[in-house]
Design a protein around this motif. Structure first.
Motif, PDB file in Angstrom:
ATOM      1  N   GLU A 172       0.831  -1.224   0.000  1.00  0.00           N
ATOM      2  CA  GLU A 172       0.000   0.000   0.000  1.00  0.00           C
ATOM      3  C   GLU A 172       0.855   1.260   0.000  1.00  0.00           C
ATOM      4  O   GLU A 172       0.507   2.244  -0.646  1.00  0.00           O
ATOM      5  N   ASP A 222     -13.070   0.886  -8.725  1.00  0.00           N
ATOM      6  CA  ASP A 222     -12.469   1.776  -7.728  1.00  0.00           C
ATOM      7  C   ASP A 222     -13.408   1.935  -6.538  1.00  0.00           C
ATOM      8  O   ASP A 222     -14.574   2.299  -6.701  1.00  0.00           O
ATOM      9  N   GLY A 223     -12.905   1.623  -5.358  1.00  0.00           N
ATOM     10  CA  GLY A 223     -13.685   1.748  -4.134  1.00  0.00           C
ATOM     11  C   GLY A 223     -14.562   0.549  -3.827  1.00  0.00           C
ATOM     12  O   GLY A 223     -15.174   0.484  -2.762  1.00  0.00           O
ATOM     13  N   ILE A 273     -15.630  -3.174  -2.659  1.00  0.00           N
ATOM     14  CA  ILE A 273     -15.143  -4.150  -1.686  1.00  0.00           C
ATOM     15  C   ILE A 273     -15.900  -5.445  -1.909  1.00  0.00           C
ATOM     16  O   ILE A 273     -17.125  -5.464  -1.894  1.00  0.00           O
ATOM     17  N   GLU A 329      -8.395   3.601  -0.920  1.00  0.00           N
ATOM     18  CA  GLU A 329      -9.637   2.861  -1.155  1.00  0.00           C
ATOM     19  C   GLU A 329      -9.715   2.301  -2.567  1.00  0.00           C
ATOM     20  O   GLU A 329     -10.464   1.370  -2.835  1.00  0.00           O
ATOM     21  N   GLU A 330      -8.949   2.867  -3.487  1.00  0.00           N
ATOM     22  CA  GLU A 330      -9.031   2.453  -4.882  1.00  0.00           C
ATOM     23  C   GLU A 330      -7.870   1.566  -5.298  1.00  0.00           C
ATOM     24  O   GLU A 330      -7.746   1.203  -6.463  1.00  0.00           O
TER      25      GLU A 330
END
Length: 132
Positions: A63, A100-101, A103, A73-74
């Motif tokens: 990360e 993107d974003g 989950i 988050e993306e």
């Protein structure tokens, strides 16, 4: 006027008195015998903390390092590929990448378990190599 002393036990016949007393004793014995079962502690599920630390360390390294240019988050697609290409493919992040974003808990759990199994295999192979 004479006050009569009438208690409930004095009014009931002697046999009923014994039945009530024995019932109370039996109830106390039953409660005392079941109490240890209700209070007994269940053994804790042992989590491998060192395995969690290694896994989380890999994720944080990716990360902040290779995927640091993405918004946190993306960056899940990038992070999963960075942590383990094999598990990234196994959890089908390559076939159906996350938006993107997005989950996907099911795939995230599958991915995490795959990576942890890889870590365990690496530890086992390292121990086996040391024994030779």
């Amino acid at each position: 006027m004479v006050a009569l002393n009438t208690s409930t036990l004095a009014i009931t016949p002697p046999t009923t008195r014994w039945v009530v007393l024995l019932s109370k004793i039996l109830l106390v014995v039953i409660i005392l015998s079941l109490l240890p079962e209700m209070v007994r502690a269940k053994p804790k599920k042992r989590k491998n903390r060192s395995l969690e630390k290694v896994y989380n360390g890999k994720v944080v390294r990716c990360e902040t390092g290779e995927c640091g240019h993405h918004i946190l988050e993306e960056s899940m697609n990038c992070v999963t590929e960075c942590v383990s290409r094999k598990c990234h493919i196994e959890a089908s992040f390559d076939v159906d990448p996350l938006e993107d974003g997005e989950i996907d808990e099911g795939r995230a759990i599958l991915f995490a378990q795959c990576v942890k199994n890889e870590i365990l295999r690496e530890k086992y192979n390292a121990r086996a190599a040391l024994k030779r």
